[in-house]
Motif scaffolding. Structure first.
Motif, PDB file in Angstrom:
ATOM      1  N   VAL A  20      94.198 -62.267 -73.633  1.00 25.73           N
ATOM      2  CA  VAL A  20      92.739 -62.299 -73.790  1.00 25.73           C
ATOM      3  C   VAL A  20      92.269 -63.714 -74.119  1.00 25.73           C
ATOM      4  O   VAL A  20      91.245 -64.181 -73.605  1.00 25.73           O
ATOM      5  CB  VAL A  20      92.299 -61.306 -74.888  1.00 25.73           C
ATOM      6  CG1 VAL A  20      90.824 -61.489 -75.224  1.00 25.73           C
ATOM      7  CG2 VAL A  20      92.567 -59.876 -74.448  1.00 25.73           C
ATOM      8  N   LEU A  21      93.022 -64.407 -74.959  1.00 23.70           N
ATOM      9  CA  LEU A  21      92.694 -65.793 -75.289  1.00 23.70           C
ATOM     10  C   LEU A  21      92.743 -66.673 -74.037  1.00 23.70           C
ATOM     11  O   LEU A  21      91.890 -67.550 -73.842  1.00 23.70           O
ATOM     12  CB  LEU A  21      93.671 -66.316 -76.343  1.00 23.70           C
ATOM     13  CG  LEU A  21      93.452 -67.737 -76.871  1.00 23.70           C
ATOM     14  CD1 LEU A  21      92.090 -67.847 -77.535  1.00 23.70           C
ATOM     15  CD2 LEU A  21      94.550 -68.112 -77.854  1.00 23.70           C
ATOM     16  N   ALA A  22      93.737 -66.429 -73.176  1.00 20.67           N
ATOM     17  CA  ALA A  22      93.836 -67.181 -71.916  1.00 20.67           C
ATOM     18  C   ALA A  22      92.652 -66.879 -71.004  1.00 20.67           C
ATOM     19  O   ALA A  22      92.108 -67.779 -70.359  1.00 20.67           O
ATOM     20  CB  ALA A  22      95.148 -66.845 -71.211  1.00 20.67           C
ATOM     21  N   MET A  23      92.222 -65.631 -70.965  1.00 19.09           N
ATOM     22  CA  MET A  23      91.080 -65.260 -70.123  1.00 19.09           C
ATOM     23  C   MET A  23      89.797 -65.918 -70.623  1.00 19.09           C
ATOM     24  O   MET A  23      88.947 -66.317 -69.830  1.00 19.09           O
ATOM     25  CB  MET A  23      90.924 -63.743 -70.099  1.00 19.09           C
ATOM     26  CG  MET A  23      92.014 -63.012 -69.339  1.00 19.09           C
ATOM     27  SD  MET A  23      91.794 -61.215 -69.346  1.00 19.09           S
ATOM     28  CE  MET A  23      90.236 -61.087 -68.466  1.00 19.09           C
ATOM     29  N   LYS A  24      89.652 -66.035 -71.947  1.00 17.39           N
ATOM     30  CA  LYS A  24      88.472 -66.701 -72.500  1.00 17.39           C
ATOM     31  C   LYS A  24      88.429 -68.163 -72.066  1.00 17.39           C
ATOM     32  O   LYS A  24      87.373 -68.663 -71.639  1.00 17.39           O
ATOM     33  CB  LYS A  24      88.480 -66.615 -74.021  1.00 17.39           C
ATOM     34  CG  LYS A  24      87.268 -67.277 -74.685  1.00 17.39           C
ATOM     35  CD  LYS A  24      87.405 -67.292 -76.177  1.00 17.39           C
ATOM     36  CE  LYS A  24      88.332 -68.376 -76.649  1.00 17.39           C
ATOM     37  NZ  LYS A  24      87.758 -69.746 -76.497  1.00 17.39           N
ATOM     38  N   SER A  25      89.563 -68.835 -72.143  1.00 12.16           N
ATOM     39  CA  SER A  25      89.609 -70.225 -71.696  1.00 12.16           C
ATOM     40  C   SER A  25      89.394 -70.331 -70.194  1.00 12.16           C
ATOM     41  O   SER A  25      88.726 -71.247 -69.706  1.00 12.16           O
ATOM     42  CB  SER A  25      90.953 -70.850 -72.074  1.00 12.16           C
ATOM     43  OG  SER A  25      91.124 -70.868 -73.482  1.00 12.16           O
ATOM     44  N   GLY A  26      89.973 -69.387 -69.445  1.00 14.45           N
ATOM     45  CA  GLY A  26      89.785 -69.389 -68.001  1.00 14.45           C
ATOM     46  C   GLY A  26      88.343 -69.137 -67.601  1.00 14.45           C
ATOM     47  O   GLY A  26      87.883 -69.646 -66.574  1.00 14.45           O
ATOM     48  N   LEU A  27      87.612 -68.386 -68.408  1.00 15.41           N
ATOM     49  CA  LEU A  27      86.199 -68.137 -68.130  1.00 15.41           C
ATOM     50  C   LEU A  27      85.406 -69.439 -68.136  1.00 15.41           C
ATOM     51  O   LEU A  27      84.597 -69.692 -67.235  1.00 15.41           O
ATOM     52  CB  LEU A  27      85.632 -67.172 -69.173  1.00 15.41           C
ATOM     53  CG  LEU A  27      84.121 -66.902 -69.107  1.00 15.41           C
ATOM     54  CD1 LEU A  27      83.787 -66.145 -67.834  1.00 15.41           C
ATOM     55  CD2 LEU A  27      83.666 -66.108 -70.332  1.00 15.41           C
ATOM     56  N   GLY A  28      85.643 -70.270 -69.145  1.00 16.46           N
ATOM     57  CA  GLY A  28      84.940 -71.552 -69.212  1.00 16.46           C
ATOM     58  C   GLY A  28      85.314 -72.472 -68.066  1.00 16.46           C
ATOM     59  O   GLY A  28      84.447 -73.118 -67.469  1.00 16.46           O
ATOM     60  N   CYS A  29      86.611 -72.509 -67.729  1.00 13.97           N
ATOM     61  CA  CYS A  29      87.050 -73.373 -66.627  1.00 13.97           C
ATOM     62  C   CYS A  29      86.491 -72.882 -65.293  1.00 13.97           C
ATOM     63  O   CYS A  29      86.075 -73.682 -64.448  1.00 13.97           O
ATOM     64  CB  CYS A  29      88.574 -73.400 -66.563  1.00 13.97           C
ATOM     65  SG  CYS A  29      89.379 -74.204 -67.970  1.00 13.97           S
ATOM     66  N   GLY A  30      86.493 -71.566 -65.100  1.00 17.97           N
ATOM     67  CA  GLY A  30      86.067 -71.017 -63.827  1.00 17.97           C
ATOM     68  C   GLY A  30      84.584 -71.164 -63.551  1.00 17.97           C
ATOM     69  O   GLY A  30      84.178 -71.312 -62.400  1.00 17.97           O
ATOM     70  N   LEU A  31      83.758 -71.135 -64.602  1.00 15.85           N
ATOM     71  CA  LEU A  31      82.314 -71.238 -64.415  1.00 15.85           C
ATOM     72  C   LEU A  31      81.798 -72.665 -64.533  1.00 15.85           C
ATOM     73  O   LEU A  31      80.616 -72.907 -64.331  1.00 15.85           O
ATOM     74  CB  LEU A  31      81.587 -70.352 -65.444  1.00 15.85           C
ATOM     75  CG  LEU A  31      81.763 -68.846 -65.273  1.00 15.85           C
ATOM     76  CD1 LEU A  31      81.016 -68.102 -66.367  1.00 15.85           C
ATOM     77  CD2 LEU A  31      81.292 -68.388 -63.897  1.00 15.85           C
ATOM     78  N   SER A  32      82.657 -73.604 -64.868  1.00 12.22           N
ATOM     79  CA  SER A  32      82.247 -75.003 -64.973  1.00 12.22           C
ATOM     80  C   SER A  32      82.445 -75.706 -63.635  1.00 12.22           C
ATOM     81  O   SER A  32      82.812 -75.082 -62.639  1.00 12.22           O
ATOM     82  CB  SER A  32      83.052 -75.710 -66.061  1.00 12.22           C
ATOM     83  OG  SER A  32      84.421 -75.762 -65.706  1.00 12.22           O
ATOM     84  N   GLY A  33      82.237 -77.021 -63.621  1.00 12.73           N
ATOM     85  CA  GLY A  33      82.356 -77.789 -62.386  1.00 12.73           C
ATOM     86  C   GLY A  33      83.744 -78.340 -62.136  1.00 12.73           C
ATOM     87  O   GLY A  33      83.888 -79.277 -61.336  1.00 12.73           O
ATOM     88  N   LEU A  34      84.779 -77.792 -62.754  1.00 11.49           N
ATOM     89  CA  LEU A  34      86.140 -78.293 -62.567  1.00 11.49           C
ATOM     90  C   LEU A  34      86.696 -77.863 -61.214  1.00 11.49           C
ATOM     91  O   LEU A  34      86.416 -76.764 -60.737  1.00 11.49           O
ATOM     92  CB  LEU A  34      87.055 -77.776 -63.679  1.00 11.49           C
ATOM     93  CG  LEU A  34      86.702 -78.130 -65.130  1.00 11.49           C
ATOM     94  CD1 LEU A  34      87.754 -77.571 -66.068  1.00 11.49           C
ATOM     95  CD2 LEU A  34      86.570 -79.629 -65.305  1.00 11.49           C
ATOM     96  N   ASN A  35      87.508 -78.727 -60.610  1.00 11.27           N
ATOM     97  CA  ASN A  35      88.199 -78.343 -59.387  1.00 11.27           C
ATOM     98  C   ASN A  35      89.566 -77.744 -59.733  1.00 11.27           C
ATOM     99  O   ASN A  35      89.942 -77.661 -60.907  1.00 11.27           O
ATOM    100  CB  ASN A  35      88.352 -79.539 -58.443  1.00 11.27           C
ATOM    101  CG  ASN A  35      89.069 -80.712 -59.109  1.00 11.27           C
ATOM    102  OD1 ASN A  35      90.052 -80.538 -59.831  1.00 11.27           O
ATOM    103  ND2 ASN A  35      88.571 -81.922 -58.868  1.00 11.27           N
TER     104      ASN A  35
END
Length: 238
Positions: free
Chosen positions: A18-33
């Motif tokens: 769940v902690l990994a999914m929370k971090s992935g949420l921020g990465c996925g919705l940001s402008g990162l490639n």
């Protein structure tokens, strides 16, 4: 006793996911490639590995101090999520300015509160499984890094395909997480204390129940009206 170890291990691993999914949420919705997402996940995994090694070496007294400081960090992160979530939405809706490459760190970065959770997870896994601290640290860091990459790429793909990948969505997610973080320290201790109270169960009358539900609906309606006003002022863009 073996069943208890299985429950503790499973619960801890689910918490790490769940902690990994929370971090992935921020990465996925940001402008990162994709390359930046993978690099971020690798860095997070290295930090988690080091935290796990420290957890295996320190004394129980120091462990209690670290866990005691977690609540204060938790509240700081909650306030930061709400504030920068509002700023992320405001900058995008008012002037199409994307600041998500910086503000997403409040969701995804290995903050002290998240590291405290990782610290505790390594201790629980070491005690419940009997595996050495180095192996547990490696397993935890691998789960975190892999979970961040998978969730970030999945969220990024789904949001781009659905046409809702923009900083406004990230800001909304940050606000919701921040409010959730703020409520947890208030609700959970109250629930635990209520379980220890002895007394009769009181059933509220229908009028009282209706009034209570009406009061709960007020902030929901206010939030809906504010959201509609924001959408109207921005021409219906999210």
């Amino acid at each position: 006793m073996q069943n208890l170890s299985i429950i503790l291990t499973s619960g801890t691993l689910i918490g790490i996911a769940v902690l990994a999914m929370k971090s992935g949420l921020g990465c996925g919705l940001s402008g990162l490639n994709k390359r930046e997402m993978i690099g971020f996940a690798a860095g997070y995994g290295i930090v988690a590995f080091l935290v796990g090694l420290i957890a295996a070496l320190i004394s129980p007294e120091v462990t209690d101090m670290v866990l005691g400081a977690g609540l204060g960090m938790h509240l700081i992160i909650a306030v930061g999520l709400v504030y920068f979530g509002i700023q992320t939405r405001k900058n995008w809706l008012s002037g199409k300015k994307d600041i998500s490459r910086h503000t997403f760190l409040w969701v995804s970065a290995p903050c002290p509160a998240c590291m405290t959770a990782t610290f505790l997870a390594c201790i629980v896994l070491t005690d419940s499984t009997g595996i050495s601290g180095i192996i547990v640290s490696f397993i935890v860091s691998l789960i975190l890094a892999f979970g961040i990459v998978v969730s970030a790429l999945g969220i990024s793909w789904a949001s781009a395909r659905g046409g809702w990948k923009n900083p406004s969505r990230l800001g909304g997610a940050m606000i919701m997480l921040g409010l959730f973080y703020l409520l947890c320290p208030l609700v959970i201790p109250a629930y635990i204390e209520a379980q220890q109270l002895q007394g009769k169960i009181i059933i509220a009358s229908p009028p009282d129940t209706g009034i209570g539900l009406l009061i709960l609906c007020i902030p929901i309606c206010v939030g809906f009206v504010i959201s509609r006003m924001q959408r109207a002022s921005s021409g219906g863009r999210q």
